[in-house]
Write an enzyme that holds these catalytic residues in place. Sequence first.
Site, short mmCIF file in Angstrom:
data_model
loop_
_atom_site.label_atom_id
_atom_site.label_comp_id
_atom_site.label_asym_id
_atom_site.label_seq_id
_atom_site.Cartn_x
_atom_site.Cartn_y
_atom_site.Cartn_z
N GLU A 153 0.85 -1.13 0.01
CA GLU A 153 -0.05 0.05 -0.12
C GLU A 153 0.84 1.12 0.06
O GLU A 153 0.75 2.46 -0.66
CB GLU A 153 -0.83 -0.11 1.17
CG GLU A 153 -1.91 1.29 1.29
CD GLU A 153 -2.78 1.00 2.41
OE1 GLU A 153 -2.45 0.13 3.48
OE2 GLU A 153 -3.82 1.73 2.72
N ASN A 182 0.93 10.27 8.12
CA ASN A 182 2.00 10.75 7.86
C ASN A 182 3.15 10.90 8.93
O ASN A 182 4.35 10.38 8.86
CB ASN A 182 1.73 12.19 7.20
CG ASN A 182 1.38 12.24 5.99
OD1 ASN A 182 0.95 11.10 5.41
ND2 ASN A 182 1.41 13.32 5.15
#
Lengths: 379, 384
Positions: free
Chosen positions: B244, B370
Amino acid sequence: MDFLYDDEQDALREATRGLVGKAYSDYENRRQAVKDDPGFDEQQWARMAEMGLLGLPFSEEDGGVGAGPVEIGIVCQELGRVIAPEPYLTSVVLAGGLVSAVGTAEQRQEVLGALSAGESVLAFAHDEPGRGWTAGAEKVTAAQDGDAWTLTGVKEPVPHGARADVLVVSAALPGGGTGLFLVEGATAERTGYPTYDGTRAAKVSFDGTAATPLGGPGVDVTASISTVQDITRVMAANQALGAMQFLLPTTTEYLRNRKQFGVPLSTFQALTFRAADMYVSLELTHSMVDWATMVVAKGDPVEVADAARRVSLQVSTAGRHVGQEAIQLHGGIAMTMEYSVGMVMAHLTALDHLLGDGGHHLRELAGAVTTYEALDPLA
Amino acid sequence: MQLALSDEERAFRDEMREFFTTKVDEDIRRTVAEGRELTKDQIVEAQRTLNAAGLAVPRWPVEWGGQDWTEIQFHIWHEEMERACVPTPLAFNAGMIGPVIAQFGTEEQKKEFLPKTANLDIFWSQGFSEPDAGSDLAGLRTTAVRDGDDWVVNGQKTWTTLGQYGDWIFTLVRTDPDAKKQAGISMLLIDMTSEGLEVRPIQLIDGGHEVNEVWFDNVRVPGENLVGELNGGWGIAKFLLGNERVGVAPSGITKRVIARIKGLAEDRFADDPLLRARIAQLENELLALELTTMRVAANSLDGKPHPASSVLKLKGSELQQAVSELVLDLAGPAGLGSGAGDDSDLTEWERAAGPIYLNLRKASIYGGSNEVQRQIISRNILGL
Ligand SMILES: Cc1cc2nc3c(=O)[nH]c(=O)nc-3n(C[C@H](O)[C@H](O)[C@H](O)COP(=O)(O)OP(=O)(O)OC[C@H]3O[C@@H](n4cnc5c(N)ncnc54)[C@H](O)[C@@H]3O)c2cc1C
């Protein structure tokens, strides 16, 4: 499409790294080399000539090696890694590039031959007080009397201007436009001084000083100056990339080794995340530098100008980010002259301001945003 | 170092461009171009068109419909798809469970699921996250207990994207409550029509219904729906999440959004140096990202991802968000017309700008937030 170096290019990198690494991988040597004038090691310059680095960009007829931008970029990256003080970028890439672009066959052979052999240092006297990052000259003017030309006015700061054997000088032409001239270094009035990154610059004054037109007399060469500046911007970006590639591992090693509060600094996520962001900046910049270098290799001046702006903007932003963070993550030690990191940051800053900083290039790019739909780097 | 595509690469690009722009339904492509939501039927139709041409699951093993392409070809395929506004194949199918079954599944599972997964005959949902297990996924608590030949599943998944369309859900469940966190987890494939399974909508800040809760109340799952080893689910999850992450950044889509807004709103920024500078800055950062995607592709010759691929998710999501912010700023007060109907005098892009901006805050949260990406870079790449 590929972003890989061939075997010869790898060999060039290894050889260059060997040469400049031997001289400067111990940062103390760099510090010693810039202490006294001329601000670099003349013997190292001679060794660079011997290895063929100084003649790399120039054709074989002109006494050079005839290598391409990728090779020159490799050399600049390696010089950047150790912030070698020798004036490769300003003397070979910029001043030499101008002689190569506009000089007559005779001038090229003479001037570039001596440059390639390490017998002569060139400087491009172009910036004028109050003016910078332009392709044209305004305040230094050229006057013609028959076949004889003279220059009058002040150029400052001229990188390595006091040491240069030959000055390539830009001047406003009587008929308009900008011409280039060769001037014997010793015939100009020169005051040299150190710059904040340890190298040298000078004030160079002309007062009816005799000058030889480079190329055809009285020809406006603004466009050629602009293109050589663009190529130099891309090579400066390569050099800055090398400097950033030094700063990141130096910083991460420090984070692993330095202990405070009884633990290595690398246990603090507030610091490791900032190192991760430095990595992001560096990798994005690396891609852009490789691309811009390949655009130079393709050779279309309009594309080169665009790529130069784009890579300069990226390098300016990333250089400030990586440089500032490298100092901050080191703490006080990076503020000292004895330690490499602060001076590498200073060098990045100097490169950023050599031919236009990020804001300068962004202004140009912003002006053009409506002239195309989308960027296609492979077009 | 070579900037231009080779003749073969160019021919391949032309072939892809031709296919995507002529063979995929116009309406679907317009929906994507205008940033509107696709219906389930559109998602399915687009993927079937691709699959019929062998273009839905090129990264799978060749025997299950994959293509023996170079990394550059994969890159071109992806770029051209985004450029032509073709919906990329459903990530849950093409990028997640398909490769997992191909790698870890039994022959029966491969035969049963892979063709249907490629063709979107099965619409998969991803059942990993739970209310108390987000970034720390191994903290999941949904249990599966053996009962005869079956597993009996109890617990709750959440954030299940498009779960309302899901036919099947691949889940991580705890099969050994006594083992250490990661060690007691298995992967189960669950039919979403099973008795005791309930999908409940969650409304997101854009007002839309894109994610769901999925509740399991004594759901019986046949024993053969276990993927890989019992209690081997964590290794499979790591494999899946790794795929992913290196899945390329949506730089093509973001680039297209800027190009479109430049065309639609030129009068807003033509005389505004600050807005022009923002556009130029974003375009430049996108260029750096796109070039990094290419460099990563071009340098992954041995099949291993280039370390810089971790940059793609991080920077890609930031730029996606920054561009949506720019579009909303360009819309200005007209952005408030998000609830207006078709009789509104405001343009469609203006009305959509607010919800899109709000919706895209998700981009830096899912797929490994993130912060998690920074953790990966600092640990795995920088050795910190
Ligand atoms: C729109 C959307 C769709 C989604 N779709 C799916 C789906 O289909 N299937 C599915 O299984 N999941 C899905 N997710 C879930 C997604 O994977 C999780 O939201 C994600 O893993 C983060 O978990 P969390 O939301 O619980 O936040 P938390 O993990 O609680 O994190 C909260 C904050 O802390 C930060 N943080 C967490 N750990 C650390 C750390 N170690 N160091 C530093 N910072 C940290 C995070 O980055 C975040 O900023 C979706 C999420 C959203 C928003």
